[in-house]
Design a protein around this motif. Structure first.
Motif, PDB file in Angstrom:
ATOM      1  N   MET A 261       0.844  -1.200   0.000  1.00 23.58           N
ATOM      2  CA  MET A 261       0.000   0.000   0.000  1.00 23.58           C
ATOM      3  C   MET A 261       0.879   1.251   0.000  1.00 23.58           C
ATOM      4  O   MET A 261       1.974   1.242   0.543  1.00 23.58           O
ATOM      5  CB  MET A 261      -0.916  -0.015   1.235  1.00 23.58           C
ATOM      6  CG  MET A 261      -2.106   0.932   1.108  1.00 23.58           C
ATOM      7  SD  MET A 261      -3.100   1.006   2.627  1.00 23.58           S
ATOM      8  CE  MET A 261      -4.039  -0.513   2.495  1.00 23.58           C
ATOM      9  N   ASN A 262       0.380   2.309  -0.572  1.00 25.20           N
ATOM     10  CA  ASN A 262       1.108   3.576  -0.638  1.00 25.20           C
ATOM     11  C   ASN A 262       1.465   4.082   0.763  1.00 25.20           C
ATOM     12  O   ASN A 262       0.645   4.059   1.678  1.00 25.20           O
ATOM     13  CB  ASN A 262       0.227   4.605  -1.359  1.00 25.20           C
ATOM     14  CG  ASN A 262       0.909   5.939  -1.484  1.00 25.20           C
ATOM     15  OD1 ASN A 262       1.033   6.659  -0.489  1.00 25.20           O
ATOM     16  ND2 ASN A 262       1.364   6.252  -2.673  1.00 25.20           N
ATOM     17  N   VAL A 263       2.712   4.544   0.910  1.00 25.89           N
ATOM     18  CA  VAL A 263       3.198   4.946   2.234  1.00 25.89           C
ATOM     19  C   VAL A 263       2.414   6.133   2.794  1.00 25.89           C
ATOM     20  O   VAL A 263       2.146   6.214   3.993  1.00 25.89           O
ATOM     21  CB  VAL A 263       4.719   5.235   2.193  1.00 25.89           C
ATOM     22  CG1 VAL A 263       5.035   6.428   1.322  1.00 25.89           C
ATOM     23  CG2 VAL A 263       5.272   5.435   3.588  1.00 25.89           C
ATOM     24  N   TRP A 264       1.988   7.036   1.907  1.00 22.14           N
ATOM     25  CA  TRP A 264       1.227   8.205   2.375  1.00 22.14           C
ATOM     26  C   TRP A 264      -0.152   7.814   2.875  1.00 22.14           C
ATOM     27  O   TRP A 264      -0.658   8.375   3.849  1.00 22.14           O
ATOM     28  CB  TRP A 264       1.124   9.254   1.264  1.00 22.14           C
ATOM     29  CG  TRP A 264       2.441   9.933   1.027  1.00 22.14           C
ATOM     30  CD1 TRP A 264       3.293   9.731  -0.006  1.00 22.14           C
ATOM     31  CD2 TRP A 264       3.081  10.894   1.887  1.00 22.14           C
ATOM     32  NE1 TRP A 264       4.420  10.499   0.138  1.00 22.14           N
ATOM     33  CE2 TRP A 264       4.311  11.234   1.287  1.00 22.14           C
ATOM     34  CE3 TRP A 264       2.723  11.494   3.097  1.00 22.14           C
ATOM     35  CZ2 TRP A 264       5.195  12.160   1.863  1.00 22.14           C
ATOM     36  CZ3 TRP A 264       3.593  12.420   3.654  1.00 22.14           C
ATOM     37  CH2 TRP A 264       4.816  12.741   3.042  1.00 22.14           C
ATOM     38  N   LEU A 265      -0.760   6.827   2.201  1.00 25.01           N
ATOM     39  CA  LEU A 265      -2.063   6.341   2.644  1.00 25.01           C
ATOM     40  C   LEU A 265      -1.926   5.675   4.025  1.00 25.01           C
ATOM     41  O   LEU A 265      -2.746   5.898   4.926  1.00 25.01           O
ATOM     42  CB  LEU A 265      -2.622   5.351   1.616  1.00 25.01           C
ATOM     43  CG  LEU A 265      -4.068   4.921   1.823  1.00 25.01           C
ATOM     44  CD1 LEU A 265      -4.998   6.129   1.826  1.00 25.01           C
ATOM     45  CD2 LEU A 265      -4.502   3.936   0.741  1.00 25.01           C
ATOM     46  N   LEU A 266      -0.851   4.879   4.174  1.00 23.36           N
ATOM     47  CA  LEU A 266      -0.604   4.235   5.466  1.00 23.36           C
ATOM     48  C   LEU A 266      -0.406   5.280   6.573  1.00 23.36           C
ATOM     49  O   LEU A 266      -0.951   5.144   7.665  1.00 23.36           O
ATOM     50  CB  LEU A 266       0.645   3.349   5.381  1.00 23.36           C
ATOM     51  CG  LEU A 266       0.480   2.005   4.669  1.00 23.36           C
ATOM     52  CD1 LEU A 266       1.837   1.332   4.492  1.00 23.36           C
ATOM     53  CD2 LEU A 266      -0.461   1.090   5.443  1.00 23.36           C
ATOM     54  N   LEU A 267       0.351   6.317   6.262  1.00 25.00           N
ATOM     55  CA  LEU A 267       0.601   7.370   7.249  1.00 25.00           C
ATOM     56  C   LEU A 267      -0.679   8.113   7.603  1.00 25.00           C
ATOM     57  O   LEU A 267      -0.927   8.430   8.771  1.00 25.00           O
ATOM     58  CB  LEU A 267       1.637   8.360   6.716  1.00 25.00           C
ATOM     59  CG  LEU A 267       3.096   7.948   6.852  1.00 25.00           C
ATOM     60  CD1 LEU A 267       4.001   8.986   6.212  1.00 25.00           C
ATOM     61  CD2 LEU A 267       3.459   7.751   8.324  1.00 25.00           C
ATOM     62  N   ALA A 268      -1.501   8.374   6.578  1.00 24.30           N
ATOM     63  CA  ALA A 268      -2.768   9.067   6.827  1.00 24.30           C
ATOM     64  C   ALA A 268      -3.654   8.228   7.743  1.00 24.30           C
ATOM     65  O   ALA A 268      -4.258   8.741   8.694  1.00 24.30           O
ATOM     66  CB  ALA A 268      -3.474   9.355   5.508  1.00 24.30           C
ATOM     67  N   LEU A 269      -3.705   6.914   7.489  1.00 28.53           N
ATOM     68  CA  LEU A 269      -4.523   6.033   8.318  1.00 28.53           C
ATOM     69  C   LEU A 269      -3.973   5.951   9.743  1.00 28.53           C
ATOM     70  O   LEU A 269      -4.728   6.003  10.723  1.00 28.53           O
ATOM     71  CB  LEU A 269      -4.589   4.631   7.698  1.00 28.53           C
ATOM     72  CG  LEU A 269      -5.432   4.523   6.425  1.00 28.53           C
ATOM     73  CD1 LEU A 269      -5.266   3.139   5.795  1.00 28.53           C
ATOM     74  CD2 LEU A 269      -6.903   4.789   6.728  1.00 28.53           C
ATOM     75  N   ALA A 270      -2.639   5.850   9.855  1.00 29.81           N
ATOM     76  CA  ALA A 270      -2.019   5.787  11.189  1.00 29.81           C
ATOM     77  C   ALA A 270      -2.291   7.085  11.957  1.00 29.81           C
ATOM     78  O   ALA A 270      -2.558   7.060  13.168  1.00 29.81           O
ATOM     79  CB  ALA A 270      -0.517   5.548  11.073  1.00 29.81           C
ATOM     80  N   GLY A 271      -2.235   8.219  11.238  1.00 27.95           N
ATOM     81  CA  GLY A 271      -2.541   9.501  11.863  1.00 27.95           C
ATOM     82  C   GLY A 271      -3.989   9.579  12.306  1.00 27.95           C
ATOM     83  O   GLY A 271      -4.296  10.080  13.387  1.00 27.95           O
TER      84      GLY A 271
END
Lengths: 245, 102
Positions: free
Chosen positions: B1-11
């Protein structure tokens, strides 16, 4: 009456000098804590530089998950190419203590405007929580408290972005005159001890929490801290209930 | 999965945990029992974090130097109630310990 009036006045319509004074006072209260977390922020940044995560996403952990432990875990898992379920589950577990902070402040903050509560929640992490609960202990005007907290929380947030960026840029060259664990322990004690001095219940909660933390530190993903913290809360609550008030 | 999407979800997960109670409670009042218990959260959690940082069970084992610095810090914090002074004296103690040979 206060709840109705507070919502009506909202944050923005207070006299400007008073709000600026409160925000500055909050920033001043945060300053020593920001100094204390600086070595930790450098370590987080330097660790990020060592993983396979690219520069920008690595720094972005500072404003998405925002919190040293959760950032370190996120960086490690991203570097290993972990799946979405594992990443989110782990971040949730590591950040569970923040939910406890939120729960303990929710009652005090209930009359604040929705946007303020959203921003305040985003800024919630150990140092901002300590400053907030300290300020609430002294009582006073809720409007002043909101600006005070924002001043403190924004100061920490901006400082954290800068410090983790410096750590990222410096990488391994970041020297540790003051190791992160030394600064962390001192900062925690500086927040904890005055709190524990205030009442027998607080001292008991702190002592049981500390003992539990020592014993359960081996549990994975910071769950030991949660167990220990819960133990401290239960012990202090039971002690309070058993005492004739 | 895209790293930015993962970061957005983690945030997002982090924000929900931080703000869930704060936003849900709204203008209702909490039961008095919850308010009483919530006063114990901060000393208990900060205590637990100190314990975890000092624990010999943790990865690096017991660090006697850190223990000494922690005791110095606790005494200064008790006497002064000042985070700045606790840091200043504690870090000085740490540097002095480093300077001692052996």
């Amino acid at each position: 009456m206060s709840a109705v009036v507070d919502v009506g006045v909202a944050v923005g319509r207070a006299p400007r000098t008073a709000t600026r004074g409160a925000a500055l006072a909050g920033a001043r209260a945060m300053a020593p804590l920001l100094v204390a977390v600086t070595p930790l922020g450098l370590v987080v940044g330097a660790t990020a530089a060592e993983t396979s995560v690219a520069f920008l996403p690595a720094w972005a952990t500072s404003w998405t998950v925002y919190g040293a432990t959760a950032q370190l875990v996120t960086l490690r898992l991203l570097g290993q190419g972990a799946g979405v379920a594992l990443l989110l589950g782990t971040v949730a577990l590591v950040n569970l203590r923040l939910a406890a902070y939120g729960a303990s402040l929710a009652g005090h903050w209930r009359s604040a405007p929705r946007w303020w509560r959203l921003v305040a929640s985003y800024l919630l992490v150990e140092p901002s929580y300590a400053v907030a609960s300290e300020d609430l202990e002294t009582g006073g005007d809720p409007l002043r408290h909101r600006w005070y907290y924002l001043g403190a929380g924004v100061t920490l947030w901006v400082g954290w972005q800068v410090v983790t960026l410096v750590g990222l840029l410096g990488g391994e060259r970041v020297t540790h005159v003051v190791p992160a664990d030394v600064a962390l322990v001192l900062a925690l004690l500086g927040m904890l001890v005055p709190m524990a001095r205030r009442s027998g219940d607080a001292a008991l909660a702190a002592a049981v929490g500390l003992l539990g933390g020592l014993v359960f530190a081996g549990l994975p993903l910071g769950t030991g801290t949660l167990v220990a913290g819960a133990g401290g809360v239960v012990a202090a609550s039971v002690a309070k209930r058993r005492r004739p008030s | 999965m895209n790293v930015w999407l993962l970061l957005a979800l983690a945030g997002l997960v982090s924000l929900v945990l931080r703000g869930g109670f704060v936003l849900l409670v709204g203008d209702r009042s909490l039961p008095p029992s919850v308010e009483r218990i919530s006063a114990h959260v901060s000393p208990a959690m900060l205590g637990a974090l100190v314990g975890a940082a000092l624990s010999p069970v943790a990865a690096e084992g017991l660090d006697p130097g850190l223990l000494v610095v922690a005791v110095v810090g606790a005494v200064v914090a008790f006497a002064s109630r000042s985070v700045s002074l606790t840091l200043l004296v504690g870090i000085t103690a740490h540097l002095l310990l480093q300077a001692v040979p052996g």
